[in-house]
Design an enzyme around this catalytic site. Sequence first.
Site, mmCIF file in Angstrom:
data_model
loop_
_atom_site.group_PDB
_atom_site.id
_atom_site.type_symbol
_atom_site.label_atom_id
_atom_site.label_comp_id
_atom_site.label_asym_id
_atom_site.label_seq_id
_atom_site.Cartn_x
_atom_site.Cartn_y
_atom_site.Cartn_z
ATOM 1 N N LEU A 131 10.254 -20.897 -4.434
ATOM 2 C CA LEU A 131 9.305 -19.987 -3.783
ATOM 3 C C LEU A 131 8.015 -19.970 -4.589
ATOM 4 O O LEU A 131 8.058 -19.949 -5.816
ATOM 5 C CB LEU A 131 9.920 -18.574 -3.753
ATOM 6 C CG LEU A 131 8.999 -17.409 -3.401
ATOM 7 C CD1 LEU A 131 8.713 -17.369 -1.904
ATOM 8 C CD2 LEU A 131 9.621 -16.079 -3.815
ATOM 9 N N HIS A 138 2.570 3.288 -8.983
ATOM 10 C CA HIS A 138 2.363 1.859 -9.267
ATOM 11 C C HIS A 138 3.556 1.298 -10.035
ATOM 12 O O HIS A 138 4.027 0.197 -9.758
ATOM 13 C CB HIS A 138 1.074 1.644 -10.067
ATOM 14 C CG HIS A 138 -0.171 2.081 -9.338
ATOM 15 N ND1 HIS A 138 -0.403 1.742 -8.020
ATOM 16 C CD2 HIS A 138 -1.246 2.809 -9.729
ATOM 17 C CE1 HIS A 138 -1.567 2.257 -7.642
ATOM 18 N NE2 HIS A 138 -2.096 2.911 -8.659
ATOM 19 N N GLU A 165 0.791 -13.042 12.770
ATOM 20 C CA GLU A 165 1.379 -11.876 13.423
ATOM 21 C C GLU A 165 1.289 -10.723 12.428
ATOM 22 O O GLU A 165 1.617 -10.887 11.247
ATOM 23 C CB GLU A 165 2.854 -12.146 13.766
ATOM 24 C CG GLU A 165 3.054 -13.243 14.794
ATOM 25 C CD GLU A 165 2.430 -12.921 16.141
ATOM 26 O OE1 GLU A 165 2.424 -11.732 16.527
ATOM 27 O OE2 GLU A 165 1.946 -13.849 16.815
ATOM 28 N N ARG A 203 1.824 -4.831 6.326
ATOM 29 C CA ARG A 203 1.170 -3.779 5.541
ATOM 30 C C ARG A 203 2.033 -2.536 5.548
ATOM 31 O O ARG A 203 2.457 -2.072 6.616
ATOM 32 C CB ARG A 203 -0.226 -3.445 6.069
ATOM 33 C CG ARG A 203 -0.911 -2.406 5.162
ATOM 34 C CD ARG A 203 -2.347 -2.127 5.484
ATOM 35 N NE ARG A 203 -2.944 -1.292 4.435
ATOM 36 C CZ ARG A 203 -4.214 -1.348 4.050
ATOM 37 N NH1 ARG A 203 -5.038 -2.190 4.631
ATOM 38 N NH2 ARG A 203 -4.656 -0.565 3.090
ATOM 39 N N ARG A 232 -5.062 -1.613 8.865
ATOM 40 C CA ARG A 232 -6.268 -2.391 8.607
ATOM 41 C C ARG A 232 -5.980 -3.526 7.640
ATOM 42 O O ARG A 232 -4.928 -3.580 7.004
ATOM 43 C CB ARG A 232 -7.395 -1.491 8.085
ATOM 44 C CG ARG A 232 -7.046 -0.663 6.877
ATOM 45 C CD ARG A 232 -8.243 0.174 6.388
ATOM 46 N NE ARG A 232 -7.837 1.077 5.331
ATOM 47 C CZ ARG A 232 -7.495 2.356 5.500
ATOM 48 N NH1 ARG A 232 -7.531 2.897 6.694
ATOM 49 N NH2 ARG A 232 -7.118 3.107 4.476
ATOM 50 N N TRP A 270 -11.687 -2.096 -8.142
ATOM 51 C CA TRP A 270 -12.386 -1.909 -9.429
ATOM 52 C C TRP A 270 -13.146 -0.581 -9.450
ATOM 53 O O TRP A 270 -13.431 -0.046 -10.522
ATOM 54 C CB TRP A 270 -13.386 -3.044 -9.697
ATOM 55 C CG TRP A 270 -12.762 -4.352 -10.074
ATOM 56 C CD1 TRP A 270 -12.793 -5.513 -9.357
ATOM 57 C CD2 TRP A 270 -12.033 -4.672 -11.280
ATOM 58 N NE1 TRP A 270 -12.119 -6.520 -10.027
ATOM 59 C CE2 TRP A 270 -11.643 -6.024 -11.208
ATOM 60 C CE3 TRP A 270 -11.656 -3.924 -12.414
ATOM 61 C CZ2 TRP A 270 -10.917 -6.651 -12.212
ATOM 62 C CZ3 TRP A 270 -10.923 -4.551 -13.416
ATOM 63 C CH2 TRP A 270 -10.562 -5.902 -13.311
ATOM 64 N N ARG A 305 -12.104 2.308 -8.494
ATOM 65 C CA ARG A 305 -11.238 3.485 -8.667
ATOM 66 C C ARG A 305 -11.493 4.112 -10.040
ATOM 67 O O ARG A 305 -12.111 3.488 -10.899
ATOM 68 C CB ARG A 305 -9.771 3.054 -8.547
ATOM 69 C CG ARG A 305 -9.414 2.682 -7.131
ATOM 70 C CD ARG A 305 -7.921 2.570 -6.946
ATOM 71 N NE ARG A 305 -7.621 2.270 -5.563
ATOM 72 C CZ ARG A 305 -6.407 2.297 -5.046
ATOM 73 N NH1 ARG A 305 -5.376 2.601 -5.811
ATOM 74 N NH2 ARG A 305 -6.216 2.024 -3.779
ATOM 75 N N ASN A 311 1.303 3.418 -2.926
ATOM 76 C CA ASN A 311 1.846 3.844 -4.225
ATOM 77 C C ASN A 311 1.370 5.247 -4.613
ATOM 78 O O ASN A 311 2.147 6.067 -5.103
ATOM 79 C CB ASN A 311 1.388 2.884 -5.337
ATOM 80 C CG ASN A 311 1.933 1.489 -5.155
ATOM 81 O OD1 ASN A 311 2.754 1.265 -4.280
ATOM 82 N ND2 ASN A 311 1.475 0.555 -5.967
ATOM 83 N N ASP A 370 0.831 -1.206 0.000
ATOM 84 C CA ASP A 370 0.000 0.000 0.000
ATOM 85 C C ASP A 370 0.868 1.260 0.000
ATOM 86 O O ASP A 370 1.990 1.252 0.522
ATOM 87 C CB ASP A 370 -0.920 -0.021 1.234
ATOM 88 C CG ASP A 370 -2.089 0.946 1.090
ATOM 89 O OD1 ASP A 370 -2.347 1.407 -0.036
ATOM 90 O OD2 ASP A 370 -2.739 1.234 2.111
HETATM 91 C C1 IPE Z 1 -5.551 -2.682 -0.266
HETATM 92 O O1 IPE Z 1 -5.153 -1.351 -0.442
HETATM 93 C C2 IPE Z 1 -5.539 -3.396 -1.572
HETATM 94 C C3 IPE Z 1 -4.226 -3.573 -2.190
HETATM 95 C C4 IPE Z 1 -3.080 -3.259 -1.682
HETATM 96 C C5 IPE Z 1 -4.242 -4.186 -3.497
HETATM 97 P P1 IPE Z 1 -6.225 -0.169 -0.568
HETATM 98 O O2 IPE Z 1 -5.451 1.084 -0.714
HETATM 99 O O3 IPE Z 1 -7.180 -0.481 -1.657
HETATM 100 O O4 IPE Z 1 -6.991 -0.261 0.820
HETATM 101 P P2 IPE Z 1 -7.830 0.816 1.607
HETATM 102 O O5 IPE Z 1 -8.868 1.305 0.652
HETATM 103 O O6 IPE Z 1 -6.905 1.904 2.003
HETATM 104 O O7 IPE Z 1 -8.371 0.087 2.771
HETATM 105 C C1 IPE Z 2 -1.497 0.247 -3.377
HETATM 106 O O1 IPE Z 2 -1.281 1.619 -3.406
HETATM 107 C C2 IPE Z 2 -1.742 -0.332 -4.753
HETATM 108 C C3 IPE Z 2 -3.138 -0.723 -5.020
HETATM 109 C C4 IPE Z 2 -4.111 -0.685 -4.169
HETATM 110 C C5 IPE Z 2 -3.396 -1.202 -6.360
HETATM 111 P P1 IPE Z 2 -2.471 2.660 -3.441
HETATM 112 O O2 IPE Z 2 -2.822 2.915 -4.878
HETATM 113 O O3 IPE Z 2 -3.598 2.213 -2.599
HETATM 114 O O4 IPE Z 2 -1.782 3.945 -2.840
HETATM 115 P P2 IPE Z 2 -2.387 4.928 -1.733
HETATM 116 O O5 IPE Z 2 -2.856 4.087 -0.595
HETATM 117 O O6 IPE Z 2 -3.497 5.663 -2.379
HETATM 118 O O7 IPE Z 2 -1.245 5.805 -1.370
HETATM 119 MG MG MG Z 3 -4.043 2.426 -0.623
#
Ligand code: IPE
Ligand code: IPE
Ligand code: MG
Length: 246
Positions: free
Chosen positions: A132, A38, A208, A189, A195, A70, A72, A23, A21
């Site tokens: 792996l 990304h 854990e 995470r 979360r 989906w 987004r 990006n 998470d």
């Molecule tokens: C969780 O990240 C999904 C992935 C990393 C693919 P999100 O960025 O979508 O999660 P929320 O919306 O912050 O909970």
């Molecule tokens: C995780 O990064 C990648 C995906 C969920 C695809 P995010 O795109 O959720 O990046 P933030 O959380 O908005 O920074």
């Molecule tokens: Mg995110």
Amino acid sequence: MSFREKLNLDKLPEHVAIIMDGNGRWAKEKGKMRVFGHKNGVLAVRDTVEGAAEVGIKNLTLYAFSTENWNRPKLEVTALMELLVSTINKETKTLMENNVKLNAIGDLTSLPERCYAELKEAMAKTANNTRLTLTLALSYSSRWEILNATKMMTADALAGKIQAADINEKLFESYLATKDLPHPELMIRTSGEHRISNYLLWQLAYAELYFTSTLWPDFRREDLFKAVYDYQQRERRFGLTSEQIG
Ligand code: IPE
Ligand code: IPE
Ligand code: MG
């Protein structure tokens, strides 16, 4: 001393699951479009996979795209799918060199056709690799998986293949997308969010949890080793008392 050197290689988790998470925020910090984040996330994936293979972690599962993602903006979804195709294409060679088997969980038929085709091809090519298992959670959510399992189980019950009395944890798990994987002992995470976001709810029951504020594109193998080292300092009790375990 690096965390790599501090690791106890006899006490490695068999399965590490990661929510990649941050990006978008990483890109925003640099004044760039989310997609730039990304793209840079791919470098983090490569280094993390190599690091896991290097120390002998057998299973790594990465949350790459959730059912909820989906929703987004269309531009971002399309860009992510394109990135997925090109990355799988490019990285298959590296996966072969590193003896990594590619696996995927999620509602894969909902992916664009070309994505699904590339994915299937890469999975077939790497199917006999043993160092792996890299599982990508794609168009995945835990509630989807649990409902899907329930549907398949109900169909088998109606067909007389199983009886209600046969249903136990082991049988239920045989219907999950992760049926061939051990439960993750460690879930990481990135990006400072605390979360689970619909990830492996059943499988993480006793995992854990490790949270880091590092944004995913900045994550590297040493960050993985740090998380594993942290995991190795913990006492996993599974409901027992400390004395019972000692
Ligand atoms: C969780 O990240 C999904 C992935 C990393 C693919 P999100 O960025 O979508 O999660 P929320 O919306 O912050 O909970
Ligand atoms: C995780 O990064 C990648 C995906 C969920 C695809 P995010 O795109 O959720 O990046 P933030 O959380 O908005 O920074
Ligand atoms: Mg995110």
